[in-house]
Scaffold this motif. Structure first.
Motif, mmCIF file in Angstrom:
data_model
loop_
_atom_site.group_PDB
_atom_site.id
_atom_site.type_symbol
_atom_site.label_atom_id
_atom_site.label_comp_id
_atom_site.label_asym_id
_atom_site.label_seq_id
_atom_site.Cartn_x
_atom_site.Cartn_y
_atom_site.Cartn_z
ATOM 1 N N LYS A 61 0.900 -1.084 -0.071
ATOM 2 C CA LYS A 61 0.139 -0.141 -0.071
ATOM 3 C C LYS A 61 0.767 1.535 -0.091
ATOM 4 O O LYS A 61 1.938 1.367 0.687
ATOM 5 N N GLU A 106 -10.375 5.193 4.129
ATOM 6 C CA GLU A 106 -9.999 6.092 2.855
ATOM 7 C C GLU A 106 -10.345 5.185 1.508
ATOM 8 O O GLU A 106 -10.258 4.175 1.488
ATOM 9 N N GLU A 108 -9.736 4.356 -2.094
ATOM 10 C CA GLU A 108 -8.473 4.219 -2.697
ATOM 11 C C GLU A 108 -8.923 3.454 -4.037
ATOM 12 O O GLU A 108 -9.587 2.580 -4.162
ATOM 13 N N VAL A 201 -4.425 11.776 -6.265
ATOM 14 C CA VAL A 201 -3.322 10.902 -5.780
ATOM 15 C C VAL A 201 -2.111 11.065 -6.956
ATOM 16 O O VAL A 201 -2.128 10.607 -7.968
ATOM 17 N N GLY A 233 -5.033 7.020 -0.216
ATOM 18 C CA GLY A 233 -6.402 7.883 -0.098
ATOM 19 C C GLY A 233 -6.393 9.068 -0.903
ATOM 20 O O GLY A 233 -5.586 9.828 -0.940
#
Ligand code: OOG
Ligand code: MG
Length: 261
Positions: A61, A106, A108, A201, A233
């Motif tokens: 992650k 979050e 994602e 992001v 996130g």
């Protein structure tokens, strides 16, 4: 850094996670000198301990990849950690709030690659060409530190607050998607709490995977094919409470939801 100290610090965050209790950040008193490189050594030891306990890595992650997260957490650089099999929550199922300290969610976007990617020069285009599927996801974070108060080295040594992941069941080929302009809403009990777009992001979520590959290459490691990769996130994290129905909806990618009991 001394091997015993690495082990001591890994035990510190690992025990807090197992006992579901808050601790004071490492850099407050225990070891203020902790650097980012040291912190990744602590994380490696933490990962080693989890593997020794029989847990399995599901995938890597990325964290702190959006402006919203940088502002909320008051830290300013992307970091990586690992999601383990015991953290998985099935889409549509429920979690018990008692299994966490102070969980947040979050939204994602996750990637699954069809081939390994090895840095240091991986680009956004390399990532898109190697992507087999993208899927909607929710990460559950649960910093072991009091009030989510940490510096970058602290949070790295805490496996970047990883505590849960819900992967959507709709897998999409990346060819016809514009992931930077995919919108997302985070709703709790039907009320929107946060919203954003993929571009939050690192301008495009594929850049997060490229960054991960390039960061891992410093350790001689690569991003592996087949593992779901959380890219970070898109919005600030949203706090969870008992009784919440969490639903994250993405334009063109589908929806992911779960309950908190
Ligand atoms: C650290 C983990 C951040 C993300 O997606 O930005 C993260 C934290 O905020 O506790 O997972
Ligand atoms: Mg995250």
């Amino acid at each position: 850094m001394d091997k015993n100290l690495i082990r001591e610090l890994a035990n510190y965050t690992h025990n807090a996670e197992k006992e579901k209790r808050e601790i004071i950040k490492i850099t407050a008193e225990l070891y203020p000198e902790l650097t980012i490189d040291d912190a990744y050594l602590v994380q490696e030891e933490l990962v080693r301990q989890k593997l020794e306990e029989g847990k399995r890595i599901v995938g890597p992650k990325m964290g702190i990849t959006s402006e919203a997260k940088m502002k909320q957490m008051n830290v300013d650089d992307p970091i990586y950690g690992y999601v383990f099999d015991n953290m998985l929550v099935n889409e549509g199922e429920s979690i018990s709030i008692d299994d966490y300290i102070h969980p947040k969610v979050e939204p994602e976007i996750a990637f699954i690659l069809s081939r390994d990617l090895e840095g240091p020069d991986v680009t956004q285009l390399d990532v898109l060409r190697a992507t087999e599927y993208v899927l909607p996801a929710i990460e559950i974070i649960d910093s072991r530190y009091e009030n989510f108060n940490f510096t970058l080295p602290d949070v790295i040594a805490d496996n970047t607050s990883a505590a849960g992941a819900v992967f959507g069941t709709q897998l999409k080929r990346p060819d016809n998607l514009e992931l930077d302009v995919v919108g997302v809403t985070v709703s709790i009990n039907g009320k929107i709490q946060a919203l954003g777009a993929g571009a939050a992001v690192l301008e495009h979520p594929a850049n997060s995977v490229a960054r991960l590959a390039n960061m891992l290459s410093k350790k001689g490691e690569k991003v592996k094919a087949g593992q779901p990769i959380l890219t970070g996130g898109i919005t600030e994290a949203v706090k969870l409470s008992r009784g919440d129905y969490v639903s994250v909806k993405y334009g063109g990618l589908g929806e992911v939801s779960f309950f908190v009991r």
